[in-house]
Design an enzyme around this catalytic site. Structure first.
Site, PDB file in Angstrom:
ATOM      1  CB  VAL A 298      -0.968  -0.003   1.201  1.00  8.25           C
ATOM      2  CG1 VAL A 298      -1.840   1.249   1.186  1.00  8.25           C
ATOM      3  CG2 VAL A 298      -1.840  -1.257   1.201  1.00  8.25           C
TER       4      VAL A 298
ATOM      5  CD  GLU B   6      -1.367 -11.843   4.504  1.00  4.23           C
ATOM      6  OE1 GLU B   6      -0.169 -12.011   4.781  1.00  4.23           O
ATOM      7  OE2 GLU B   6      -1.821 -10.801   4.010  1.00  4.23           O
TER       8      GLU B   6
ATOM      9  CE  LYS C 286     -11.043  -5.795   5.064  1.00  2.00           C
ATOM     10  NZ  LYS C 286     -10.836  -6.753   3.967  1.00  2.00           N
TER      11      LYS C 286
END
Ligand code: HSE
Length: 450
Positions: free
Chosen positions: A13, A193, A208
């Site tokens: 990011v 992952e 979230k």
């Protein structure tokens, strides 16, 4: 005057953010007034390639491994935290707030667990904590809930907000491969992952939906109140059965305000959960495939709005981070034009929730279920199942028996039952009783239906 950014993290990011900030041409003109002052990295020797610098690394003097020096630097206006995880991110963010820096973060785990202390600190210092990138990557759902949909009384949010699990379930539907082989593939492709727990077991989606529910319903949410179930137990047989019934299986994150009658004295508890769900194949979320995310928001008076797009990845998440940087810079400019030393916080950009929402226990929620039983193939079995459900007030919509594929050596049958919408606690009590029936072999699958 330029506004100075301290960028914590130069991974996927962070590199995306640097790319945009170093290449402002053709984007919002405010970007010309924003510069990266310093980048905090874990290793100064690791080579990185920034696309907008012709795939070259950042000049050496941009980078430091002393991240505390960034959050205390008096020159820096906005700290962008994209290192992820809880520590040192939490300490760095709190220190930055104490030094009057505005925060832009993509860190859902941090916000879902420590949002209370972070927002309380931000409120007392008068700084912004911006979080668009923490949920659903490039989809502007946070801004929509804070501002664009602000006139509405939100009734529900339903989202596919974990790309990894959506990728795995999509491939299970398309190719009929097993969960394990697709997970291994997703790990090779970088979609999952090495330790896939956070995604596969629904922790990431719970973080979230806690953030989204808090924005939609105006209260803080305790993570441990969110019912959570992941996708590990979904098998090829479930996918096939779902398809035959006209459904697809998705990991949904749901937050809704249950309807209560005006006479009810019960306090209004929210219904918030994450679990695999059967959704009708014509539902707007059924065609959201691969790593794409989507969120439907229902509100009064707008009705239903659907947002979809890339939920992760360098460019998509950086797009959300930089949008937040732009919002903060625009607000700072306005304050400066008004000669305010301490900017007045724009209420639509801040988060000022003080109270915790009451969240309904899953037992009290109303759900429709799909259940697959493996039973002895003998007379009276369907009658026994029906009796147990009936005793616990669980009404059935359909019952289907097929030969079982589970074991060829025993005389077994597969019974698929779809219930009507029932109180979850009643359904679970009936299942507990069914488990004790001598004719029951096992219950491989229980999935809620949207
Ligand atoms: N691991 C997340 C997902 C992406 O699979 O959607 C980052 O939020």
């Amino acid at each position: 005057m330029t506004y100075k950014i301290g960028l914590l993290g130069l991974g996927t990011v962070g590199t995306g953010v640097a790319n945009i900030l170093l290449d402002p041409e053709g984007r919002n003109p405010l970007l010309h007034e924003i510069e990266i002052k310093q980048v905090g990295v874990r290793s100064l020797t690791k080579p990185r390639s920034i696309k907008s610098l012709g795939d070259r690394d950042l000049p050496e003097d941009y980078c430091t491994d002393d991240l505390m020096s960034i959050v205390t630097d008096p020159d820096i206006d906005i700290v962008v935290e994209v290192i992820g995880g809880i520590e040192p991110a939490r300490s760095l963010v709190l220190k930055a707030i104490a030094h009057g820096k505005h925060i832009v973060t993509a860190n859902k785990a941090l916000l879902a667990r420590h949002g209370d202390e972070i927002f309380t600190a931000a409120k007392s210092t008068g700084v912004y904590v911006m979080l668009e990138a923490s949920v659903a990557g490039g989809i502007p759902i946070v801004q929509a809930l804070k501002q664009a949909l602000g006139a509405n009384r939100i009734t529900s949010l339903t989202g596919i907000i974990n790309g990894t699990t959506n990728y795995i379930l999509t491939r299970m539907h398309e190719a009929g491969e097993s969960f394990e082989s697709i997970l291994a593939d997703a790990q090779k492709l970088g979609y999952a992952e090495a330790d896939p727990t956070a995604d596969i077991d629904g922790f990431d989606a719970a973080d979230k939906i806690a953030i989204l529910a808090s924005l939609a319903f105006g209260d803080r949410i305790k993570l441990d109140r969110i019912y959570r179930e992941g996708i590990r137990n979904i098998t090829g047989t479930d996918i096939k059965a779902a398809t035959e019934l006209g459904f697809v299986i998705k990991l949904l994150a749901i937050a809704r305000r249950p309807e209560i009658s005006p006479e009810s004295s019960e306090s209004q508890e929210l219904d918030i959960r994450v679990h695999p769900t059967l959704i009708p194949k014509h539902h707007p979320l059924a065609s959201i495939n691969g790593v794409t995310n989507a969120v439907t928001v229902s509100g009064d008076p707008i009705g239903e709005v659907v947002f979809s797009g890339p939920g992760a990845g360098s460019g998509a998440t950086a797009s959300a981070v930089v949008a937040d940087i732009l919002s903060v810079v625009a607000a700072l400019k306005t304050s400066q034009q008004n000669h305010q030393d301490h900017p007045k916080i724009n209420q639509l950009m801040g988060c000022s929730h003080q109270h915790y929402a009451s969240v309904q226990s899953i037992d009290k929620t109303i759900n429709q279920f799909y259940v697959r039983f493996i039973t002895r193939n003998q007379p009276g079995v369907i009658g026994d199942l029906g009796t147990c459900f009936g005793k616990h007030l669980v009404s059935l919509e359909s019952v289907l028996q097929k030969p079982s594929l589970e074991s060829s050596s025993e005389n077994l049958a597969e019974v698929v039952i779809v219930t009507q919408r029932v109180i979850e606690g009643n359904f679970q009590a009936a299942l507990a009783e069914i488990t004790k029936l001598p004719s029951l072999y096992n219950i491989p699958t229980v999935i809620r239906i949207l």
